[in-house]
Design a protein around this motif. Structure first.
Motif: not given
Length: 279
Positions: A111-123, A68-81
């Protein structure tokens, strides 16, 4: 423009790497991450219900708010993650590599930092509290990073009541290691520096940087506050490894120039070739 199929693969890979860090290093030694993941791990420990259930259930209110507040693209990509993390946590069950909590904290954090970093880089994002922090940032004097830090210090501190205070302290160490690793993955080891140069020989200095180093230089009109003398200010962006070379080039032309060097997060276009942000 990166296609969504490639983004989803990148998000799934990041979630996989993150799960390895949790399942193989952190969780067996009662070390947790911050945010909703940390809350889910503590809830799973208390209730006996699977972590994969809590990681989705606790994130849903944040994703609804983000939609509702930020937008659908970021939210849906985060939900998929998050869904990918839930699935991986159900199917990945490797034996712990070490029972030493100190080694587990260090390598698990990396290792978890690497994983989160990749997720952030992909949006995307793995943590609904980040969505809350982005929204709160617009209404409070605190930055997104400060708000997330507050949430995580509270969550990681609370883990001492669920596991042990040693586990809580190790969790804080793992969090800071992961935070630094995220920064390396998203920004890279080859950091960028912005340089402001005030010199009476601006044409010569600009020529040296542009032609000798192949870097773009922007000329800005400036005025001294004391004598009101008109001058030109040069601005350029170089990699961290090139800073010394630039300073030497400036000093050769004008030893009396004023040079200010500062960190920047990202640069695109011009003569500076840099990766494109995925956000």
């Amino acid at each position: 423009m990166i296609g969504y199929g490639m983004r989803l693969i990148g998000l799934a890979l990041g979630a996989f790497i993150y799960t390895i860090g949790l399942d193989v290093f952190l969780v067996p030694n009662h070390v947790i991450d911050g945010g909703v993941v940390g809350l889910s791990l503590m809830a799973s420990e208390i209730t006996g219900i699977s972590f994969s259930v809590f990681i989705i259930a606790l994130n849903i209110p944040f994703f609804i708010l983000g939609f509702r507040k930020i937008g659908s693209i970021f939210t849906l990509l985060s939900l998929f993650s998050v869904v990918a993390l839930s699935v991986w946590s159900r199917v990945i069950h490797y034996a712990p590599v070490t029972s030493d909590p100190f080694l587990s904290t260090i390598y698990g954090g990396i290792i978890i930092g690497l994983g989160v970093g990749l997720i952030i880089r992909w949006g995307g994002s793995l943590d609904g509290t980040e969505i809350l922090a982005i929204i709160a940032d617009k209404k409070t004097p605190f930055s997104v990073g400060e708000i997330i830090m507050f949430f995580n210090l509270f969550i990681l501190g609370a883990s001492g009541f669920v596991f042990s205070w040693d586990s809580a302290m190790y969790s804080l160490v793992a969090y800071f290691i992961a935070y630094k690793m995220i920064d390396i993955v998203t920004n890279g080891l080859d950091e960028m520096k912005g340089i402001l140069i005030v010199t009476s020989m601006h044409e010569e200095v600009a020529h040296s940087i542009t032609h000798d180093m192949g870097r773009a230089v922007t000329l800005l009109n400036g005025e001294g506050a004391y004598k009101r003398a008109k001058t030109m200010v040069l601005y350029c962006v170089v990699s961290r490894l090139e800073v010394t070379k630039v300073k030497e080039a400036i000093h050769r032309v004008d030893p009396h120039s004023f040079v200010s060097i500062f960190d920047i997060n990202e640069a695109q276009g011009g003569l500076f070739k840099r990766r494109v942000s995925q956000h």
